[in-house]
Scaffold this active site. Structure first.
Site, PDB file in Angstrom:
ATOM      1  N   TYR A  75       0.800  -1.183  -0.227  1.00  0.00           N
ATOM      2  CA  TYR A  75       0.068  -0.057  -0.102  1.00  0.00           C
ATOM      3  C   TYR A  75       0.951   1.094   0.020  1.00  0.00           C
ATOM      4  O   TYR A  75       2.075   1.408   0.790  1.00  0.00           O
ATOM      5  CB  TYR A  75      -0.870   0.030   1.259  1.00  0.00           C
ATOM      6  CG  TYR A  75      -2.446   0.119   0.912  1.00  0.00           C
ATOM      7  CD1 TYR A  75      -2.794   0.906   0.120  1.00  0.00           C
ATOM      8  CD2 TYR A  75      -3.104  -0.928   1.405  1.00  0.00           C
ATOM      9  CE1 TYR A  75      -4.009   0.922  -0.406  1.00  0.00           C
ATOM     10  CE2 TYR A  75      -4.488  -0.824   1.209  1.00  0.00           C
ATOM     11  CZ  TYR A  75      -5.043  -0.125   0.122  1.00  0.00           C
ATOM     12  OH  TYR A  75      -6.406  -0.093  -0.069  1.00  0.00           O
ATOM     13  N   GLU A  78      -0.463   4.785  -0.717  1.00  0.00           N
ATOM     14  CA  GLU A  78      -1.331   6.153  -1.041  1.00  0.00           C
ATOM     15  C   GLU A  78      -0.493   7.234  -0.546  1.00  0.00           C
ATOM     16  O   GLU A  78       0.197   7.313   0.227  1.00  0.00           O
ATOM     17  CB  GLU A  78      -2.489   6.062   0.089  1.00  0.00           C
ATOM     18  CG  GLU A  78      -3.626   5.174  -0.351  1.00  0.00           C
ATOM     19  CD  GLU A  78      -4.451   4.618   0.759  1.00  0.00           C
ATOM     20  OE1 GLU A  78      -4.069   4.759   1.843  1.00  0.00           O
ATOM     21  OE2 GLU A  78      -5.821   4.534   0.508  1.00  0.00           O
ATOM     22  N   ASP A  83      -4.972  14.373 -25.434  1.00  0.00           N
ATOM     23  CA  ASP A  83      -4.773  12.708 -24.990  1.00  0.00           C
ATOM     24  C   ASP A  83      -4.239  12.106 -25.997  1.00  0.00           C
ATOM     25  O   ASP A  83      -4.859  11.788 -26.896  1.00  0.00           O
ATOM     26  CB  ASP A  83      -6.440  12.491 -24.859  1.00  0.00           C
ATOM     27  CG  ASP A  83      -6.807  10.991 -24.682  1.00  0.00           C
ATOM     28  OD1 ASP A  83      -5.736  10.292 -24.888  1.00  0.00           O
ATOM     29  OD2 ASP A  83      -7.920  10.783 -24.285  1.00  0.00           O
ATOM     30  N   THR A 133      -2.471   6.640 -22.251  1.00  0.00           N
ATOM     31  CA  THR A 133      -2.563   5.411 -21.749  1.00  0.00           C
ATOM     32  C   THR A 133      -1.143   4.842 -21.974  1.00  0.00           C
ATOM     33  O   THR A 133      -0.131   5.311 -22.884  1.00  0.00           O
ATOM     34  CB  THR A 133      -3.523   4.420 -22.396  1.00  0.00           C
ATOM     35  OG1 THR A 133      -3.162   4.186 -23.699  1.00  0.00           O
ATOM     36  CG2 THR A 133      -4.832   4.775 -22.005  1.00  0.00           C
ATOM     37  N   LYS A 155      -1.127   1.061 -25.574  1.00  0.00           N
ATOM     38  CA  LYS A 155      -1.403   1.053 -26.885  1.00  0.00           C
ATOM     39  C   LYS A 155      -0.100   1.115 -27.774  1.00  0.00           C
ATOM     40  O   LYS A 155       0.718   0.023 -27.633  1.00  0.00           O
ATOM     41  CB  LYS A 155      -2.312   2.197 -27.247  1.00  0.00           C
ATOM     42  CG  LYS A 155      -3.464   2.141 -26.568  1.00  0.00           C
ATOM     43  CD  LYS A 155      -4.554   3.192 -26.812  1.00  0.00           C
ATOM     44  CE  LYS A 155      -6.057   3.169 -26.125  1.00  0.00           C
ATOM     45  NZ  LYS A 155      -6.201   3.699 -24.791  1.00  0.00           N
ATOM     46  N   ARG A 207      -1.153  -1.987 -19.146  1.00  0.00           N
ATOM     47  CA  ARG A 207      -2.394  -1.344 -19.024  1.00  0.00           C
ATOM     48  C   ARG A 207      -2.459  -0.328 -17.877  1.00  0.00           C
ATOM     49  O   ARG A 207      -2.276  -0.808 -16.731  1.00  0.00           O
ATOM     50  CB  ARG A 207      -3.372  -2.591 -18.988  1.00  0.00           C
ATOM     51  CG  ARG A 207      -4.875  -1.975 -19.200  1.00  0.00           C
ATOM     52  CD  ARG A 207      -5.887  -3.339 -19.390  1.00  0.00           C
ATOM     53  NE  ARG A 207      -5.234  -3.847 -20.611  1.00  0.00           N
ATOM     54  CZ  ARG A 207      -5.446  -3.562 -22.010  1.00  0.00           C
ATOM     55  NH1 ARG A 207      -6.598  -2.440 -21.930  1.00  0.00           N
ATOM     56  NH2 ARG A 207      -5.439  -4.271 -23.065  1.00  0.00           N
TER      57      ARG A 207
HETATM   58  N1  DSN Z   1     -10.800   1.354 -25.856  1.00  0.00           N
HETATM   59  C1  DSN Z   1      -9.722   2.459 -26.270  1.00  0.00           C
HETATM   60  C2  DSN Z   1      -9.533   2.234 -27.772  1.00  0.00           C
HETATM   61  O1  DSN Z   1      -9.804   1.031 -28.183  1.00  0.00           O
HETATM   62  O2  DSN Z   1      -9.412   3.170 -28.490  1.00  0.00           O
HETATM   63  C3  DSN Z   1      -9.674   3.875 -25.889  1.00  0.00           C
HETATM   64  O3  DSN Z   1      -9.454   3.904 -24.638  1.00  0.00           O
END
Ligand code: DSN
Length: 402
Positions: free
Chosen positions: A45, A47, A189, A215, A218, A224
């Site tokens: 933990y 925090e 984003d 994120t 990707k 993730r």
């Molecule tokens: N779900 C993602 C995508 O497929 O683009 C976006 O967060």
């Protein structure tokens, strides 16, 4: 391991190995990333933030999180990073909270034209907390003059760029100029194109945006999770308190360790070669579709859109299901000026991030277009199509060896 669960993991591993993964937001992490994510760091933990935790015993997780922050800042050439967001959605929620009061006005892309749920969808928290107005695409492209016109008319507090299904380059400088003109913050984003930005194969939003969210799983090929970057010292304080304690509890230090590895991997020459090949493959597949007479978008990045309704007379949902039956995974996607609902759609979104990690070549990317085209136009039967898919995937790296 728990036999019942292990069986499911092995079945999923087999599905990933046997299939052609074309969902533009998916990828395969390295063994190092997976080991960090499965490590004993999950037991802790923590925090708070490094040096300011609510619990004792944080000496080593502080060092882990600081390493991830340092590497994120080095990779993207920025001053401050928050590596705790559990996902891109939490990253966006925290960024909005840092930048504007509830009820503040955000100008973002029309959702059906390629935006994300957190960019103002009625089913997302975003539209309940903030007042969204939208700019459309023109012939599938960003129309900066129109964005400027709407910005002057609407006077938003925040202008948002960065998309889930936009296949072309984004001019961040032009966006920033528009934001300056109307006195708005500018946020990007970059979740989809983070790997391209990290390698300089797409221009960076960092010099222009007040806040950049992303994120890490990707095109960046990490675990993730989410990430927030800024050069503004006042904003990072607000971002940190929006992440913890406002939106999240204890950070996932095992995932943060995976992010630290991913940021290091993304600085390598090998990763830059990977992103180059990814963009070559995406373009080769889109061009082959075009040559075969399909209605497809162009592409400057890692994805493109295909209008399956006009090309094959079936909707996106039907195309997605049909392709899944032969081992090709895609997702139905709205296309600009779509006449169908988000549950059906006229299009499919296709991306090469995952299969390029497995070793897909330009010629194989073209072959993927031929298999999909011939199968969806009933020139290829299901058994033969499955055989062709397996022929390709059996030559690629096994995902557990990446
Ligand atoms: N779900 C993602 C995508 O497929 O683009 C976006 O967060």
């Amino acid at each position: 391991m728990d036999k019942e669960l292990n069986k499911l993991i092995l079945l999923e591993q087999e599905r990933q190995n046997k299939g052609i993964e074309l969902i533009a937001s998916e990828n395969y992490t390295s063994k190092d990333v997976r080991e960090a994510c499965g490590s004993i760091l999950t037991n802790k933990y923590a925090e708070g933030f490094p040096g300011h935790r609510y619990y004792g015993g944080c000496e080593y997780v502080d060092a882990v999180e600081n390493l991830a922050i340092e590497r994120a800042c080095k990779l993207f050439n920025c001053k401050f990073a928050n590596v705790q967001p559990h996902s891109g959605s939490q990253a966006n929620a925290a960024a909005y909270r840092a930048l504007l009061p509830e009820g503040g006005k955000i100008l973002s892309l029309v959702l059906n034209d390629g935006g994300h749920l957190t960019h103002g969808s009625p089913v997302s928290f975003s539209s309940h907390l903030y007042n969204f107005v939208h700019y459309p695409l023109k012939n599938g492209h960003l129309d900066y003059d129109e964005i400027e016109r709407i910005a002057i008319e609407e006077k938003p507090n925040l202008i948002l760029a960065g998309y889930s299904a936009y296949p072309y380059t984004i001019d961040f400088k032009r966006f920033k100029d528009i934001a300056n003109k109307v006195g708005a913050y500018f946020m990007v984003d970059m979740a989809h194109i983070a790997g391209l930005v990290a390698t300089g194969l797409h221009s960076s939003p960092i010099p222009y945006a007040d806040v950049v969210t992303s994120t890490t799983h990707k095109t960046l090929r990490g675990p993730r999770g989410g990430l927030i970057l800024t050069n503004n010292e006042e904003l990072i304080k607000k971002i940190n308190s929006a992440i913890f304690p406002y939106y999240q509890g204890g950070p996932l230090e095992h995932i943060i360790a995976g992010k630290a590895i991913c940021f290091k991997e993304a600085m390598s020459d090998e990763f830059k070669q990977y992103v180059k090949q990814l963009m070559i493959n995406t373009k080769a597949c889109a061009d082959k579709f075009k040559e075969l007479g399909a209605k497809v978008s162009g592409t400057d990045n890692h994805l493109f859109l295909i209008n399956v309704l006009d090309t094959y007379g079936i909707n996106g949902k039907e195309a997605q299901i049909a392709l899944e039956e032969i081992g090709i995974t895609t997702n139905k996607n709205m296309i600009p000026n779509d006449t169908l609902s988000p549950g059906k759609t006229s299009g499919l979104r296709i991306g090469f991030a995952a299969v390029t990690t497995r070793g897909c070549t330009k010629e194989q990317a073209e072959q993927v277009a031929i298999i999909i085209n011939d199968y969806l136009s009933n020139k290829l039967d299901k058994e033969k199509a499955k055989e062709l898919v397996l022929g390709l995937t059996s030559n690629w790296k096994q995902i557990q060896d990446i």
